[in-house]
Motif scaffolding. Structure first.
Motif, PDB file in Angstrom:
ATOM      1  N   HIS C  17      21.856  69.870  34.696  1.00  0.00           N
ATOM      2  CA  HIS C  17      20.759  68.963  35.007  1.00  0.00           C
ATOM      3  C   HIS C  17      19.603  69.667  35.666  1.00  0.00           C
ATOM      4  N   VAL C  18      19.944  70.543  36.569  1.00  0.00           N
ATOM      5  CA  VAL C  18      18.906  71.176  37.358  1.00  0.00           C
ATOM      6  C   VAL C  18      18.866  72.641  36.989  1.00  0.00           C
ATOM      7  N   GLY C  19      17.778  73.030  36.363  1.00  0.00           N
ATOM      8  CA  GLY C  19      17.667  74.421  35.990  1.00  0.00           C
ATOM      9  C   GLY C  19      17.325  75.272  37.194  1.00  0.00           C
ATOM     10  N   VAL C  20      18.139  76.228  37.531  1.00  0.00           N
ATOM     11  CA  VAL C  20      17.813  77.113  38.642  1.00  0.00           C
ATOM     12  C   VAL C  20      17.292  78.404  38.060  1.00  0.00           C
ATOM     13  N   VAL C  21      16.050  78.677  38.261  1.00  0.00           N
ATOM     14  CA  VAL C  21      15.469  79.878  37.699  1.00  0.00           C
ATOM     15  C   VAL C  21      14.814  80.655  38.824  1.00  0.00           C
ATOM     16  N   HIS C  22      15.101  81.925  38.883  1.00  0.00           N
ATOM     17  CA  HIS C  22      14.448  82.734  39.911  1.00  0.00           C
ATOM     18  C   HIS C  22      13.272  83.450  39.290  1.00  0.00           C
ATOM     19  N   VAL C  23      12.111  82.990  39.625  1.00  0.00           N
ATOM     20  CA  VAL C  23      10.931  83.604  39.053  1.00  0.00           C
ATOM     21  C   VAL C  23      10.406  84.625  40.046  1.00  0.00           C
ATOM     22  N   HIS C  24      10.281  85.831  39.600  1.00  0.00           N
ATOM     23  CA  HIS C  24       9.735  86.847  40.496  1.00  0.00           C
ATOM     24  C   HIS C  24       8.247  86.936  40.261  1.00  0.00           C
ATOM     25  N   GLU C  25       7.518  86.249  41.097  1.00  0.00           N
ATOM     26  CA  GLU C  25       6.073  86.222  40.922  1.00  0.00           C
ATOM     27  C   GLU C  25       5.479  87.536  41.382  1.00  0.00           C
ATOM     28  N   GLU C  26       4.601  88.083  40.564  1.00  0.00           N
ATOM     29  CA  GLU C  26       3.977  89.349  40.935  1.00  0.00           C
ATOM     30  C   GLU C  26       2.595  89.110  41.531  1.00  0.00           C
ATOM     31  N   LEU C  27       2.215  87.860  41.706  1.00  0.00           N
ATOM     32  CA  LEU C  27       0.862  87.583  42.173  1.00  0.00           C
ATOM     33  C   LEU C  27       0.672  88.054  43.602  1.00  0.00           C
ATOM     34  N   PRO C  28      -0.509  88.591  43.921  1.00  0.00           N
ATOM     35  CA  PRO C  28      -0.761  88.995  45.309  1.00  0.00           C
ATOM     36  C   PRO C  28      -0.864  87.778  46.228  1.00  0.00           C
ATOM     37  N   PHE C  29      -0.771  88.046  47.532  1.00  0.00           N
ATOM     38  CA  PHE C  29      -0.741  86.979  48.534  1.00  0.00           C
ATOM     39  C   PHE C  29      -1.875  85.979  48.350  1.00  0.00           C
ATOM     40  N   TRP C  30      -3.100  86.456  48.209  1.00  0.00           N
ATOM     41  CA  TRP C  30      -4.231  85.531  48.169  1.00  0.00           C
ATOM     42  C   TRP C  30      -4.238  84.676  46.917  1.00  0.00           C
TER      43      TRP C  30
END
Lengths: 104, 194, 635
Positions: C17-30
């Motif tokens: 039911h609940v998709g658990v996905v670990h997204v490793h965002e590469e976006l900088p802090f700002w």
């Protein structure tokens, strides 16, 4: 309207050019009528009438409203209704005001 | 996860996202200019006299023709996208931008003439509404020119990568541009002829 | 928006039911936290900014209440400044050495304390701590402006709408993420301009939040900044509303038909139309007032206007009523912008905690649409005393009476929904239940104002203030609190403390009534609003003047109960009880199909498909008492 067919598009281009010519002609007509110095109500009626035709041509063909989807019509009809309310209700209330007749 | 219906239409509504967005934006614009037209009417009803024939009809007629022409070049630019003729697209969009600029230059001459002879906004309610309406419309022309210039220049890179999406963008920019033309079509008789 | 998430990750890690996905965002802090395009981050940005503005608006109100209770006595400003500074300092200290969002909020609270300290002193505002009437007017105007345009609407629409709506309809984000970001930053700039206006000569706008000309046309510089600020706020609302409408039209999950939408989504959808079509006339009106103030035109100035014994140099020929028409064309729908999202939240919370489907869901939706439509054609009931004729007054009076019908239908449906439910009295539910009678009082007290005859007596008295505060303060703000308590576990993965929540609710509930009910009594006695001494000089106010002290004390006591909320918020973010995936055992998609807390971009592990209506609670023959929208219907 099918926008993938080249012939279909060419047909549309001809429509655009016709509309363009009509718009230029109507502009000339409205300027010419303004030179006649009609009475103000008549001049307003004629000018708004011509502007409405021109506006409908632009909206109908350049903005291809003649063959648009229902959602857009719905949103625009709603807008037109409220536009009318915004325009006419203040005018009505301006013309219907309490006048104190017996003020010395 | 990509946002759906950026390029293709959602089957139920038959439109892509940006098209719904621009029409809603134009709806709000209708209300903006609607309020100003209401203002015009109320001021005119309330005024004992209303100036007539003080504006330059000849220049405004030329300007009307300029904007109408820019509308057809805009729609031709979009049609060129549909026929996959990028060169023609650039030619027509470039013409649209130039015609927009022409409109603004003529407007500038009109304005500076008025300022020169003392027809400033505070002179009477007629000049007040004239400058407000045409000024706001002028800002809209300017905004459209900026958007079109972006699609003519740096924004046109998208033609190579996502031609359909780019065509959609031109359609949307066109809808805005035609609306600006449409507003002028009503402004012209109201301010100059009546 | 592109994420760096590979497609196969979705299939392999996804739970049923609940998709658990670990997204490793590469976006900088700002890009992640400041100029983020993710609807959840933008929602939180809106939320925190709006809460700070609500706090500021509240403090301005407490300053005014001092002046009303004890006219022309010295204002004890450190009782107000120091607690805020202390809370700010504690939050900074609690957040540790590593800078975090809490540190930022602590610093902002210190800044707020400094701002209060600044405005509560100075020869031109409060010489010797005694409030000048001119400054009282600034506080009055800015309290209204900030509460409505910078507090409640951004919280109700910007924060809750942004955060919850895409999750509830199974969308990966808003339709136009960049425009969403622009909308927040336009709001932010508008807010900053409003705050800056306190520092210009003559201070902030002081012609009331309604800014009626000719007064506003000749007011001090603060009014110009108010108008510029409004232009930004209007732009922000406009961009936001386009985004909401397109998102609902285009990005609903498969199977989520319009009559399967949660009521909250419907409320936001109708609200967005109100914002879209009602705000532009105010933008036009603001432009005209700017022209009057800066270019010397006379849109709102009649001929021969005499100010302080001098004839104004303007040519005249304009109409002050024009502003009122354009202003109320926005501001009446704006009332519904304030209340509809609140109704949406309350409907969600009540259905969830009564463990029953909403009674009359469809009639509620139709009422909502009708309400939205009618709200555009009732505006001149604010103008019965402007000399409108009887015909047009009768028109607006009739439409006003008609618009009360759908409100009553919605409220009745919510009440009936409680009947026979197994109600869970948790903090969100308490706030939602508190909303019902409070909004009821607010709505019913509005009827005498909508009738032209009784409005002659009540117009511009404290009765009006009591009426609309009952709608907005214990009405909408209670609904917003319900929303915060309800969705806090979703956002943080932790729950707010129940005991503190209950203290917060009962304290606020009792105080609210002590603040606003006496206003109705004062108003019936004929005490005018906007008097900087609370009517002390008028003989007809003497009998009810003492009520001012009651109201003021209640307002300050209520502030103490809000501290429980603030403490609760900051402790629970770090130390609250862990929330389960579907903490309230809800049926709507944001709980049933999205992980808690939600993933950074994309929202859903698996794109949910909807098979059911929004509130299928306690279906007969089911083992559990809720059936999520994405659960298959067994044949």
């Amino acid at each position: 309207m099918d926008f993938t067919d080249i012939h279909e598009i060419k047909k549309h281009v001809r429509v655009y050019v016709t509309v363009f010519v009509a718009l230029l002609a109507l502009t000339m007509i409205t300027v010419a009528i303004a030179q006649l110095h009609l009475s103000v109500p008549a001049a307003v009626a004629v000018a708004i009438f011509i502007a409405t035709i021109k506006g409908s041509l632009v909206a109908g063909y350049f903005m291809h409203l003649v063959s648009e989807k229902k959602v857009i019509y719905a949103a625009l009809i709603l807008t037109v209704v409220f536009f009318a309310a915004l325009m006419w209700l203040p005018i009505f209330s301006q013309s219907d005001t309490i006048v104190y007749k017996n003020v010395p | 996860m990509e946002i759906p219906y950026v390029v293709t239409a959602r089957p139920e509504t038959g439109i892509f996202n940006a098209k719904a967005g621009i029409w809603l934006f134009l709806a709000s614009e209708v209300m903006l200019f609607g309020a100003l037209f209401t203002t015009y009417i109320l001021l005119r009803i309330g005024a004992p006299t209303w100036p007539h024939g003080e504006l330059d009809v000849a220049l405004a007629t030329v300007n009307t023709a300029v904007l109408i022409t820019s509308s057809i070049t805009m729609v031709m630019a979009w049609a060129s996208c549909l026929t996959k003729d990028f060169k023609k697209f650039r030619l027509y969009l470039g013409l649209t931008i130039l015609l927009g600029a022409t409109f603004m230059v003529i407007k500038y001459f009109e304005y500076s003439h008025h300022f020169h002879i003392g027809d400033i906004p505070s002179k009477n309610t007629f000049y007040a509404i004239y400058f407000t309406l045409t000024g706001l419309h002028g800002l809209h022309v300017l905004g459209g020119m900026i958007v079109n210039s972006y699609f003519w220049g740096p924004g046109s890179k998208m033609w190579k990568s996502e031609p359909v999406r780019f065509t959609n963008r031109i359609e949307v920019a066109g809808l805005y541009w035609h609306f600006v033309d449409l507003v002028w079509i009503f402004l012209f008789p109201t301010l100059y002829l009546l | 928006m592109k994420t760096n998430q590979p497609n196969h990750a979705v299939e392999t890690v996804a739970a049923p039911h609940v998709g658990v996905v670990h997204v490793h965002e590469e976006l900088p802090f700002w890009r992640r936290y400041i100029f983020s395009t993710d609807h959840k981050v933008i929602g939180l940005q809106y939320g925190f900014t709006a809460l700070l503005f609500l706090l500021f608006g509240y403090i301005m109100m407490m300053m005014m209440r001092w002046q009303l209770a004890y006219p022309d006595t010295e204002f004890p400003k450190y009782y107000f400044v120091l607690p805020i500074a202390a809370i700010g300092a504690i939050i900074i200290l609690m957040s540790g050495i590593k800078p975090s969002i809490n540190t930022l909020i602590g610093i902002l609270l210190l800044g707020l304390a400094a701002l209060i300290n600044y405005i509560a002193s100075g020869e031109e505002r409060m010489p010797d701590g005694i409030m000048l009437p001119e400054f009282y007017n600034q506080l009055g105007a800015m309290h209204g402006t900030i509460m409505v345009f910078l507090g409640i609407v951004p919280l109700a629409v910007g924060a809750f709408g942004n955060y919850v709506l895409p999750l509830q309809i199974g969308a990966p984000d808003m339709a136009f993420p960049k425009i969403n970001m622009a909308s927040y930053w336009a709001y932010f700039v508008g807010g900053v301009i409003m705050l800056v206006s306190f520092f210009v000569p003559g201070g902030a706008a002081n012609s009331g939040w309604t800014s009626y000309p000719p007064l506003a046309d000749i007011a001090t510089t603060g009014q110009t900044l108010w108008l510029f600020g409004m232009v930004f706020l209007i732009t922000s609302s406009l961009l936001g509303s386009i985004n909401f409408i397109v998102t609902v039209l285009q990005l609903r999950a498969k199977g989520l038909t319009f009559f399967r939408l949660p009521f909250f989504v419907w409320a936001q959808f109708v609200t967005a139309f109100l914002l879209l079509l009602a705000f532009p006339p105010l933008e036009a009106a603001a432009v005209l007032q700017l022209m009057d103030r800066l270019a010397g035109t006379s849109f709102y100035l009649p001929s021969g206007l005499i100010v302080s014994g001098q004839v104004l140099p303007n040519t005249g020929g304009g109409s002050p009523l024009l502003w009122q028409h354009l202003f109320w064309f926005l501001a009446h729908p704006e009332v519904y912008v304030l209340i509809l999202p609140g109704m949406g939240i309350v409907a969600e919370v009540i259905a969830n905690n009564a463990r029953k489907p909403l009674w009359g869901y469809k009639s509620m939706v139709y009422s909502l649409i009708f309400l939205g439509f009618m709200s555009f054609i009732v505006w001149a009931h604010h103008m019965f005393l402007t000399g409108m004729g009887t015909a047009i007054s009768a028109f607006f009076q009739t439409t006003t009476m008609i618009i009360s019908i759908p409100s009553v239908i919605i409220l009745s449906c919510l009440f009936i929904s409680l009947y026979g439910g197994s109600i869970r009295f948790n903090s969100p539910m308490l706030f939602a239940l508190g909303f019902l009678p409070m909004f009821g009082i607010g709505g019913l007290t509005g009827l005498p104002l909508g009738l032209a005859t009784s409005d002659i007596h009540l117009h511009d008295t404290y009765y009006v203030i009591g009426h609309f505060h009952y709608v907005v303060a214990p009405g909408t703000i209670f609904a917003l609190f319900a929303g915060i308590y309800y969705w806090f576990p979703k956002v943080t993965g932790r729950t707010l403390n129940e005991t503190l929540g209950k203290i917060h609710f009962w304290g606020s509930f009792v105080c609210m009534n002590f603040i606003f009910f006496p206003m109705l009594i004062q108003g019936l006695a004929g005490v005018s609003r906007r008097l900087s001494d609370g009517g002390q000089q008028y003989s007809h106010a003497q009998g009810v003047f003492q009520l001012n002290e009651v109201m003021s004390v209640a307002a300050w006591v209520m502030a103490i109960f809000q501290i429980f909320f603030i403490i609760n918020l900051f402790i629970s973010i770090k130390k609250g009880k862990k929330a389960s995936e579907n903490h309230w055992e809800a049926t709507t998609l944001e709980w049933a199909a999205a992980p808690t807390p939600p993933i950074a971009h994309g929202n859903f592990g698996i794109v949910p498909e909807v098979h059911r209506g929004p509130y299928e609670y306690s279906l007969p023959g089911n083992a559990k008492d809720y059936s999520p929208q994405n659960e298959l219907v067994k044949e």
